[in-house]
Design an enzyme around this catalytic site. Structure first.
Site, PDB file in Angstrom:
ATOM      1  N   SER A  77      -1.612 -25.251   8.816  1.00 47.96           N
ATOM      2  CA  SER A  77      -0.219 -24.933   9.150  1.00 47.96           C
ATOM      3  C   SER A  77       0.516 -26.083   9.826  1.00 47.96           C
ATOM      4  O   SER A  77       1.740 -26.051   9.928  1.00 47.96           O
ATOM      5  CB  SER A  77      -0.165 -23.696  10.064  1.00 47.96           C
ATOM      6  OG  SER A  77      -0.810 -23.953  11.299  1.00 47.96           O
ATOM      7  N   HIS A 116       0.828 -25.280  17.219  1.00 47.97           N
ATOM      8  CA  HIS A 116       2.108 -25.385  16.510  1.00 47.97           C
ATOM      9  C   HIS A 116       3.087 -26.209  17.327  1.00 47.97           C
ATOM     10  O   HIS A 116       2.815 -26.576  18.472  1.00 47.97           O
ATOM     11  CB  HIS A 116       2.676 -23.994  16.218  1.00 47.97           C
ATOM     12  CG  HIS A 116       2.084 -23.346  15.003  1.00 47.97           C
ATOM     13  ND1 HIS A 116       2.386 -22.069  14.612  1.00 47.97           N
ATOM     14  CD2 HIS A 116       1.184 -23.806  14.084  1.00 47.97           C
ATOM     15  CE1 HIS A 116       1.708 -21.772  13.514  1.00 47.97           C
ATOM     16  NE2 HIS A 116       0.962 -22.815  13.180  1.00 47.97           N
ATOM     17  N   ASP A 148       7.226 -18.531  14.402  1.00 43.21           N
ATOM     18  CA  ASP A 148       5.985 -17.819  14.725  1.00 43.21           C
ATOM     19  C   ASP A 148       6.183 -16.410  15.260  1.00 43.21           C
ATOM     20  O   ASP A 148       5.217 -15.798  15.736  1.00 43.21           O
ATOM     21  CB  ASP A 148       5.191 -18.619  15.773  1.00 43.21           C
ATOM     22  CG  ASP A 148       4.608 -19.889  15.203  1.00 43.21           C
ATOM     23  OD1 ASP A 148       4.516 -19.993  13.969  1.00 43.21           O
ATOM     24  OD2 ASP A 148       4.242 -20.775  15.991  1.00 43.21           O
TER      25      ASP A 148
END
Length: 206
Positions: A77, A116, A148
């Protein structure tokens, strides 16, 4: 390759060397079992190795102010910034977090931290729609198309500072693939730990 006496001796020699190593370890273990004093000494050596590793980890936690100073990227990701299997080094210093920084955070109800990037920082003392006061953060994976919020717990729209374990300060590419393989095959983890413990116990140079 033609089957000659030399070829048979060479192939047999390889098997013999492998069998010899196993036999040496078995014999050494039998000798340790008969010599209780040496067994206790080697067991103490093994305990010291484990204790030293724990002390190093605890020292890293204190130095970096993070409960997870080293993490492994488990998904794609964050590509292309980080690849699956990269190891990240974290620091959780109290400096304000800014949009664009890569952080590791943990969500209530999830055991595995997430790596992230901070997409938005919302400053202020007023309460947001989810009742969170103060500075709030919204994150997103570089390779993902949406933020998210779908990963947060139900009803949670923002992260608080306490959710964040640290910001990424450095990385080693692909070194963490070993951890991923061991997580995918838990039995292999116990086999490797057992083999390493056996070699420590039977190490004659200890």
């Amino acid at each position: 390759q033609p089957d000659t006496p030399l070829t048979r001796r060479t192939m047999g020699g390889g098997r013999g060397r492998g069998g010899g190593i196993v036999k040496e370890q078995v014999d050494a273990l039998k000798g340790l079992w008969q010599n209780k004093r040496m067994l206790a000494f080697q067991g103490l050596n093994l305990a010291m190795i484990v204790f030293s590793a724990l002390m190093i980890w605890k020292s890293l936690m204190v130095y970096t102010r993070s409960e997870s100073p080293v993490v492994v990227v488990l998904s794609g990701s964050m590509e292309p910034a980080f690849q699956r299997g990269d190891i990240l080094f974290l620091n959780n210093d109290p400096a304000p977090l800014e949009a664009g920084e890569i952080v590791v955070f943990k969500i209530e109800g999830r055991d595995i931290p997430i790596v992230h990037r901070i997409l938005t920082v919302h400053d202020g003392d007023e309460s947001g729609a989810d009742g969170v006061m103060g500075t709030r953060y919204l994150t997103k994976g570089d390779h993902n198309h949406i933020d998210d919020r779908g990963l947060y717990k139900p009803g949670q729209l923002w992260l608080k500072r306490e959710h964040i374990l640290g910001r990424a300060r450095g990385a080693l590419p692909y070194v963490g693939m070993v951890t991923i393989v061991l997580n995918d095959y838990p039995a292999l983890k116990y086999v490797l730990v057992g083999i390493m413990g056996l070699f420590v116990l039977t190490n004659k140079d200890s």
